[in-house]
Design a protein around this motif. Structure first.
Motif, mmCIF file in Angstrom:
data_model
loop_
_atom_site.group_PDB
_atom_site.id
_atom_site.type_symbol
_atom_site.label_atom_id
_atom_site.label_comp_id
_atom_site.label_asym_id
_atom_site.label_seq_id
_atom_site.Cartn_x
_atom_site.Cartn_y
_atom_site.Cartn_z
ATOM 1 N N ALA A 65 -30.181 48.304 72.814
ATOM 2 C CA ALA A 65 -30.333 49.634 72.730
ATOM 3 C C ALA A 65 -29.253 50.313 71.972
ATOM 4 C CB ALA A 65 -30.512 50.117 74.233
ATOM 5 N N ALA A 66 -28.198 49.620 72.042
ATOM 6 C CA ALA A 66 -26.719 50.294 71.488
ATOM 7 C C ALA A 66 -26.708 50.040 70.081
ATOM 8 C CB ALA A 66 -25.712 49.413 72.300
ATOM 9 N N VAL A 116 -28.323 41.598 69.671
ATOM 10 C CA VAL A 116 -27.994 41.887 68.287
ATOM 11 C C VAL A 116 -28.855 41.637 67.362
ATOM 12 C CG1 VAL A 116 -26.060 41.575 66.622
ATOM 13 C CG2 VAL A 116 -25.440 41.778 69.027
ATOM 14 N N GLY A 117 -29.498 40.236 67.357
ATOM 15 C CA GLY A 117 -30.703 40.016 66.559
ATOM 16 C C GLY A 117 -31.841 40.763 66.592
ATOM 17 N N GLY A 118 -32.246 41.272 67.916
ATOM 18 C CA GLY A 118 -33.185 41.903 68.100
ATOM 19 C C GLY A 118 -33.194 43.557 67.580
ATOM 20 N N ALA A 119 -31.921 43.820 67.643
ATOM 21 C CA ALA A 119 -31.578 45.182 66.968
ATOM 22 C C ALA A 119 -31.652 45.285 65.424
ATOM 23 C CB ALA A 119 -30.144 45.692 67.502
ATOM 24 N N LEU A 120 -31.493 43.996 64.947
ATOM 25 C CA LEU A 120 -31.514 44.099 63.332
ATOM 26 C C LEU A 120 -33.134 43.998 63.133
ATOM 27 C CD1 LEU A 120 -28.947 41.647 62.446
ATOM 28 C CD2 LEU A 120 -28.930 44.129 62.219
ATOM 29 N N LEU A 210 -18.990 52.961 70.000
ATOM 30 C CA LEU A 210 -19.160 54.114 70.951
ATOM 31 C C LEU A 210 -20.388 53.920 71.722
ATOM 32 C CD1 LEU A 210 -17.171 56.915 69.173
ATOM 33 C CD2 LEU A 210 -16.350 55.716 70.908
ATOM 34 N N GLY A 211 -21.308 53.850 70.930
ATOM 35 C CA GLY A 211 -22.690 53.796 71.713
ATOM 36 C C GLY A 211 -22.730 52.658 72.591
ATOM 37 N N ASN A 403 -36.663 55.452 68.104
ATOM 38 C CA ASN A 403 -37.674 55.211 69.133
ATOM 39 C C ASN A 403 -37.522 53.916 69.977
ATOM 40 O OD1 ASN A 403 -40.999 54.475 69.525
ATOM 41 N ND2 ASN A 403 -40.264 56.540 70.190
ATOM 42 N N ASN A 404 -37.096 52.930 68.986
ATOM 43 C CA ASN A 404 -36.843 51.484 69.854
ATOM 44 C C ASN A 404 -35.842 51.743 70.752
ATOM 45 O OD1 ASN A 404 -38.651 49.247 69.095
ATOM 46 N ND2 ASN A 404 -38.470 50.390 67.311
ATOM 47 N N ALA A 405 -34.646 52.428 70.363
ATOM 48 C CA ALA A 405 -33.485 52.586 71.178
ATOM 49 C C ALA A 405 -33.782 53.451 72.764
ATOM 50 C CB ALA A 405 -32.476 53.129 70.380
ATOM 51 N N VAL A 406 -34.520 54.392 72.413
ATOM 52 C CA VAL A 406 -35.044 55.402 73.750
ATOM 53 C C VAL A 406 -35.821 54.365 74.198
ATOM 54 C CG1 VAL A 406 -36.629 56.921 74.155
ATOM 55 C CG2 VAL A 406 -35.139 57.387 72.294
ATOM 56 N N ALA A 407 -36.655 53.587 73.866
ATOM 57 C CA ALA A 407 -37.536 52.851 74.915
ATOM 58 C C ALA A 407 -36.722 51.575 75.600
ATOM 59 C CB ALA A 407 -38.679 51.758 74.047
ATOM 60 N N ARG A 408 -35.807 50.917 74.739
ATOM 61 C CA ARG A 408 -34.960 50.042 75.489
ATOM 62 C C ARG A 408 -33.837 50.534 76.452
ATOM 63 N NH1 ARG A 408 -38.975 47.553 73.893
ATOM 64 N NH2 ARG A 408 -39.325 47.400 71.758
ATOM 65 N N THR A 409 -33.449 51.690 76.159
ATOM 66 C CA THR A 409 -32.549 52.655 76.855
ATOM 67 C C THR A 409 -33.088 52.758 78.175
ATOM 68 O OG1 THR A 409 -31.215 53.335 75.114
ATOM 69 C CG2 THR A 409 -30.979 54.315 77.189
ATOM 70 N N GLY A 410 -34.359 53.295 78.197
ATOM 71 C CA GLY A 410 -35.055 53.563 79.402
ATOM 72 C C GLY A 410 -35.370 52.479 80.332
#
Length: 507
Positions: A65-66, A116-120, A210-211, A403-410
């Motif tokens: 998410a970050a 980290v890999g998933g975020a890329l 920071l995120g 959108n992916n960050a929002v989903a994973r943060t939720g």
């Protein structure tokens, strides 16, 4: 964005692009759920508490998410295919480390590396579809991606159960290695390179840090508060650091000339509301998919494979209906599906309250699972297509990352908070009575979130997909409107092309 021949639906290249993006994102999604069914086995072998199990889940979600926004921005700047390939390789190596982890602590660190890999790779898959498919076929492509990638999410518990019973929970991670190899080959062979040629500067590393720090602080405080107490100095310090870091992140983005997330994106009401809908739906989805397989194994005595099979109807419904749902949204507009879908999910969650000791599968489990899956198939493809259509094409990677960050943060925050709200801490998850009581409470909370998501989605512009389909290419727009505008970057005449159509009402 580089000028590449548009990929047409139904061609061999289109099938190759879809296969690569679905396998890549599906691998990350599968790993987000395949671990759920393995949690009891992991806890037993490594001696993990409830907080330890939460960290095994949240370690992955935290870095995902970050950093997913940075992943999207890197793809826009340096090439979406290139960054996607790096993410696939990184994810494969981190999966091998997870499979070899000797302790809970090592597994948590390896899971964070997986994130980290998933975020890329995750935002890259959607950005690739958005940038290489012809405009009128994007919703269909995204619908197919959502359905088949969503299958990976839903089939995760089944795969996890089979792997756990076949040998060990470690196979739940090692299975990613051949998938990563096939994804790499397909991407290198079929996916054209695209990027935002107007992107300037370097990604804001401090903003990314920071995120990550903000989410880590809040997650740590929420997970550890039930164990240590809300007044514990470490819990308080983590919470304060998390809040301050997120505030600093927001302020830095607002002042930056080259922000990771352009604030102008959130000025679009449809972009904002569809992301809020995503947050609420995925918070409910992520937490319930975790608790369902644990409830089936601990309280109802299901074997791991049987617990995974219990959710198979969700997989079937997503596979059959998601692409059709995307096409329907393209024809009639997405609003009704975004309103009705979460309400159907809420109804399914209420039906799942019958999943308790002594319940049969046909009368206690299946009705709720079917309704739940129908709601997911209704909303997932349209909400994804709506988010991307509401953003200018040059920000395809960033919009996908948001959108992916929002989903994973939720999901991250729900997994951190919901067990405590439901009264589950320490070893309470091993007690069928305590787990069933917490399960019922969690279902009510998640049903409420989904009902709220349906209300939020009422404000989405129903014309967004139709208008995006006829929007001219960025090069054509700049030729027609010298000087920049909201679509291209700065001010323009009041009747210029906005991100969602032509005319002053949309500017």
């Amino acid at each position: 964005m580089t000028e590449e021949p548009r990929v047409s639906w139904g061609t061999s290249r289109a099938r190759g692009v879809l296969a690569a993006t679905i396998l890549g994102s599906g691998m990350a999604m599968l790993d987000g759920t395949v671990v759920n069914v393995a949690l009891p086995a992991i806890g037993a072998e490594l001696g993990a508490s409830m907080a330890g199990l939460q960290w095994i889940l949240d370690g992955y979600l935290l870095t995902l998410a970050a950093l997913i926004l940075v992943g999207g921005a890197l793809g826009d700047r340096y090439g979406r295919r290139r960054v996607f390939l790096v993410g696939v390789a990184w994810f494969g190596v981190a999966s091998a480390l997870c499979g070899a982890a000797p302790t809970t602590e090592v597994l948590v660190v390896a899971r964070a590396a997986q994130g980290v890999g998933g975020a890329l790779l995750t935002p890259g898959s959607l950005a690739i579809l958005q940038s290489v498919f012809a405009r009128g076929e994007r919703a269909t492509a995204i619908g197919a991606w959502s359905g088949l990638s969503g299958v990976a999410t839903a089939v995760g518990p089944l795969v996890g159960g089979l792997l756990v019973q076949a040998w060990s929970w470690r196979l739940a991670f090692l299975v990613n290695l051949p998938v990563a190899a096939v994804t790499w080959w397909l991407t290198a062979r079929h996916v054209p390179e695209t990027r935002d040629e107007s992107a300037a500067g370097r990604p804001d590393v401090l903003a990314a840090a920071l995120g990550a720090l903000g989410l880590a602080g809040l997650t740590g405080a929420l997970v550890e508060a039930p164990v240590r107490g809300a007044g514990d100095p470490l819990v308080l310090a983590a919470g304060v650091v998390g809040v301050l870091a997120l505030l600093w992140f927001g302020a830095r983005q607002a002042r930056s000339a080259n922000p990771t997330v352009p604030p102008a994106l959130f000025a679009d009401r449809t972009f904002l509301l569809s992301n809020l809908t995503t947050f609420l739906v995925y918070a409910a989805l992520g937490s319930i998919m975790v608790l369902l397989v644990v409830q089936l194994q601990i309280s109802l005595g299901y074997a791991p494979t049987a617990a995974g099979l219990a959710g198979l109807p969700i997989t079937v419904l997503m596979l059959l209906l998601s692409a059709r749902s995307g096409r329907l949204a393209e024809r009639v507009g997405p609003r009704w599906q975004l309103v009705v879908g979460p309400l159907v999910i809420a109804a399914g969650l209420l039906l799942l309250r019958f999943v308790e000791p002594g319940a049969s599968y046909l009368t206690g489990v299946l009705p709720g699972v079917l309704v739940f899956g129908l709601g997911l198939a209704t909303v997932v493809a349209p909400v994804t297509a709506t988010v991307l259509a509401a953003a200018p094409d040059r920000y395809a990677g960033v919009a996908s990352g948001v959108n992916n960050a929002v989903a994973r943060t939720g999901t991250l925050l729900a997994v951190a908070v919901l067990p405590a709200v439901a009264g589950l801490s320490g070893a309470a998850y091993t007690d069928p009575a305590a787990l069933t009581a917490g399960w019922r409470t969690a279902l009510l909370v998640c049903a409420g979130m989904c009902a709220l998501a349906g209300l939020v989605a009422w404000g989405v512009d129903n014309r967004v997909l139709a208008e995006a389909a006829v929007r001219p290419e960025p090069a054509e727009h700049e030729a027609a409107h010298p000087g920049e505008c909201l679509c291209c970057g700065v001010e323009g005449p009041p009747t210029h092309l906005s991100p969602r159509g032509v005319g002053p009402g949309n500017a």
